[in-house]
Write an enzyme that holds these catalytic residues in place. Structure first.
Site, PDB file in Angstrom:
ATOM      1  N   ASN A   9     -37.348  -3.080  -1.529  1.00 10.27           N
ATOM      2  CA  ASN A   9     -37.410  -3.075  -2.987  1.00 10.27           C
ATOM      3  C   ASN A   9     -35.969  -3.133  -3.493  1.00 10.27           C
ATOM      4  O   ASN A   9     -35.268  -2.124  -3.471  1.00 10.27           O
ATOM      5  CB  ASN A   9     -38.119  -1.798  -3.477  1.00 10.27           C
ATOM      6  CG  ASN A   9     -38.137  -1.703  -4.993  1.00 10.27           C
ATOM      7  OD1 ASN A   9     -37.717  -2.622  -5.688  1.00 10.27           O
ATOM      8  ND2 ASN A   9     -38.621  -0.579  -5.516  1.00 10.27           N
ATOM      9  N   LYS A  11     -34.970  -3.438  -6.372  1.00 10.18           N
ATOM     10  CA  LYS A  11     -34.862  -2.871  -7.727  1.00 10.18           C
ATOM     11  C   LYS A  11     -34.033  -3.826  -8.605  1.00 10.18           C
ATOM     12  O   LYS A  11     -34.145  -5.033  -8.437  1.00 10.18           O
ATOM     13  CB  LYS A  11     -34.297  -1.447  -7.665  1.00 10.18           C
ATOM     14  CG  LYS A  11     -35.126  -0.563  -6.705  1.00 10.18           C
ATOM     15  CD  LYS A  11     -34.875   0.894  -6.826  1.00 10.18           C
ATOM     16  CE  LYS A  11     -35.770   1.651  -5.843  1.00 10.18           C
ATOM     17  NZ  LYS A  11     -35.628   3.097  -5.937  1.00 10.18           N
ATOM     18  N   HIS A  95     -44.795   1.934  -9.234  1.00 11.79           N
ATOM     19  CA  HIS A  95     -43.600   2.584  -8.670  1.00 11.79           C
ATOM     20  C   HIS A  95     -43.224   3.768  -9.554  1.00 11.79           C
ATOM     21  O   HIS A  95     -43.378   3.717 -10.781  1.00 11.79           O
ATOM     22  CB  HIS A  95     -42.446   1.578  -8.598  1.00 11.79           C
ATOM     23  CG  HIS A  95     -41.285   2.118  -7.818  1.00 11.79           C
ATOM     24  ND1 HIS A  95     -40.377   2.980  -8.374  1.00 11.79           N
ATOM     25  CD2 HIS A  95     -40.919   1.950  -6.534  1.00 11.79           C
ATOM     26  CE1 HIS A  95     -39.483   3.318  -7.447  1.00 11.79           C
ATOM     27  NE2 HIS A  95     -39.790   2.705  -6.322  1.00 11.79           N
ATOM     28  N   GLU A  97     -40.523   4.788 -10.667  1.00 10.28           N
ATOM     29  CA  GLU A  97     -39.588   4.480 -11.753  1.00 10.28           C
ATOM     30  C   GLU A  97     -40.316   3.836 -12.934  1.00 10.28           C
ATOM     31  O   GLU A  97     -39.946   4.046 -14.091  1.00 10.28           O
ATOM     32  CB  GLU A  97     -38.444   3.583 -11.225  1.00 10.28           C
ATOM     33  CG  GLU A  97     -37.477   4.403 -10.374  1.00 10.28           C
ATOM     34  CD  GLU A  97     -36.773   3.647  -9.263  1.00 10.28           C
ATOM     35  OE1 GLU A  97     -36.756   2.409  -9.286  1.00 10.28           O
ATOM     36  OE2 GLU A  97     -36.245   4.313  -8.351  1.00 10.28           O
ATOM     37  N   GLU A 167     -44.362   7.667  -1.815  1.00  7.04           N
ATOM     38  CA  GLU A 167     -42.946   7.865  -2.130  1.00  7.04           C
ATOM     39  C   GLU A 167     -42.791   9.158  -2.921  1.00  7.04           C
ATOM     40  O   GLU A 167     -42.965   9.157  -4.154  1.00  7.04           O
ATOM     41  CB  GLU A 167     -42.420   6.695  -2.974  1.00  7.04           C
ATOM     42  CG  GLU A 167     -42.505   5.348  -2.302  1.00  7.04           C
ATOM     43  CD  GLU A 167     -41.494   4.365  -2.890  1.00  7.04           C
ATOM     44  OE1 GLU A 167     -40.600   3.955  -2.148  1.00  7.04           O
ATOM     45  OE2 GLU A 167     -41.578   4.046  -4.076  1.00  7.04           O
ATOM     46  N   GLY A 173     -33.858   7.770  -3.734  1.00  6.93           N
ATOM     47  CA  GLY A 173     -32.463   7.593  -4.142  1.00  6.93           C
ATOM     48  C   GLY A 173     -31.650   8.872  -4.107  1.00  6.93           C
ATOM     49  O   GLY A 173     -30.558   8.918  -4.663  1.00  6.93           O
ATOM     50  N   SER A 208     -35.385   7.354   0.511  1.00 13.45           N
ATOM     51  CA  SER A 208     -34.183   7.539   1.324  1.00 13.45           C
ATOM     52  C   SER A 208     -34.385   7.209   2.803  1.00 13.45           C
ATOM     53  O   SER A 208     -33.855   7.897   3.673  1.00 13.45           O
ATOM     54  CB  SER A 208     -33.646   8.973   1.153  1.00 13.45           C
ATOM     55  OG  SER A 208     -33.304   9.208  -0.200  1.00 13.45           O
TER      56      SER A 208
HETATM   57  P1  13P Z   1     -34.482   4.641  -1.822  1.00 14.09           P
HETATM   58  O1  13P Z   1     -34.764   4.057  -0.454  1.00 14.09           O
HETATM   59  O2  13P Z   1     -33.215   4.123  -2.422  1.00 14.09           O
HETATM   60  O3  13P Z   1     -34.608   6.127  -1.830  1.00 14.09           O
HETATM   61  O4  13P Z   1     -35.640   4.086  -2.800  1.00 14.09           O
HETATM   62  C1  13P Z   1     -36.963   4.216  -2.399  1.00 14.09           C
HETATM   63  C2  13P Z   1     -37.804   3.424  -3.309  1.00 14.09           C
HETATM   64  O5  13P Z   1     -37.953   3.770  -4.471  1.00 14.09           O
HETATM   65  C3  13P Z   1     -38.428   2.210  -2.786  1.00 14.09           C
HETATM   66  O6  13P Z   1     -39.386   1.720  -3.673  1.00 14.09           O
END
Ligand code: 13P
Length: 246
Positions: A9, A11, A95, A97, A167, A173, A208
């Protein structure tokens, strides 16, 4: 047997030049390794075709979001049909976010999920608890609620040709990964909630994931791969994660 799947991803990162370089580095990395995991890349919308053209045959293409509407006067939205037209076969849905920063409710996520399914896209349904919810001992309740929001739509076989990504929000993150045992407990629970279809549904862990924690996460019986954010922007790291999933 479930095939391991590792999804990137990206992002809202990168430029065309960055994407081209990363794809070239990934190609080199995969060429010199012998890993057979399925790989999925979810770039930002404007780079879907670029990734599809460059990486087309070796990796699957996914989007990070879609509209719950089919088409029409919805400025700024992107439909399932457009994603398919650009070569995407997967789409992230719900997701954290999107849920926390853009107010996507369980209901909206369920609508998007239904549109993805009916258009032939494979949804990667993202679910997971916040830190407060985990500390209050509500992890399984939260995850069950997010699954029920989908199941209660009355879709025929919602979990067939669907990927789930667990997740935990507190691990995204932050550099704090769930321990393999914490992740396995939730993955097992999710699989049980899916009923018979759960036997073949790929359930990914996200939060992470790095080359140095992937092996022990993937060693858990109900973890079928990963949804990777930050580490998917570094070719060497991402290739190592993919190979760990073999
Ligand atoms: P990170 O791997 O940066 O923690 O992000 C995970 C994520 O949100 C994947 O969709």
């Amino acid at each position: 047997m479930r095939t391991p799947l590792v999804a990137a991803n990206w992002k809202m990162h990168g430029t065309q030049a960055f994407a081209r370089q990363l794809l070239a580095d990934l190609e080199k990395g995969f060429a010199s390794s012998s890993c057979s995991a399925q790989v999925l890349i979810c770039p930002p919308f404007p780079y879907l075709s670029l990734v599809g053209d460059v990486a087309g045959e070796t990796v699957a293409l996914g989007a990070q979001n879609l509209s719950e509407q089919k088409n029409g006067a919805f400025t700024g939205e992107v439909s399932a049909e457009m994603l398919l037209d650009c070569g995407a076969s997967y789409v992230l849905v719900g997701h954290s976010e999107r849920r926390s920063l853009y107010g996507e409710s369980d209901e909206l996520v369920a609508k998007k999920f239904a549109v993805a399914k009916s258009s032939g896209l494979i949804p990667v349904l993202c679910i997971g608890e916040s830190l407060e919810e985990r500390e209050a001992g509500k992890t399984l309740e939260v995850v069950a609620g997010q699954l029920n929001a989908i199941a209660s739509q009355g879709l025929e076989s919602p979990w067939q040709d669907t990927v789930i990504a667990y997740e935990p929000v507190w691990a995204i993150g932050t550099g704090k990964t769930a321990t393999p045992e914490q992740a396995q407990e939730v993955h097992r629970f999710i699989r049980e909630q899916l009923g018979e279809a759960g036997v073949s549904t790929q359930i990914l862990y996200g939060g992470s994931v790095k080359a140095d924690n992937a092996v022990e996460l993937f060693a858990q019986p109900d973890i079928d791969g990963a949804l990777v954010g930050g580490a998917s922007l570094k070719a060497e790291e991402f290739v190592s994660i993919c190979c760990a999933a073999d």
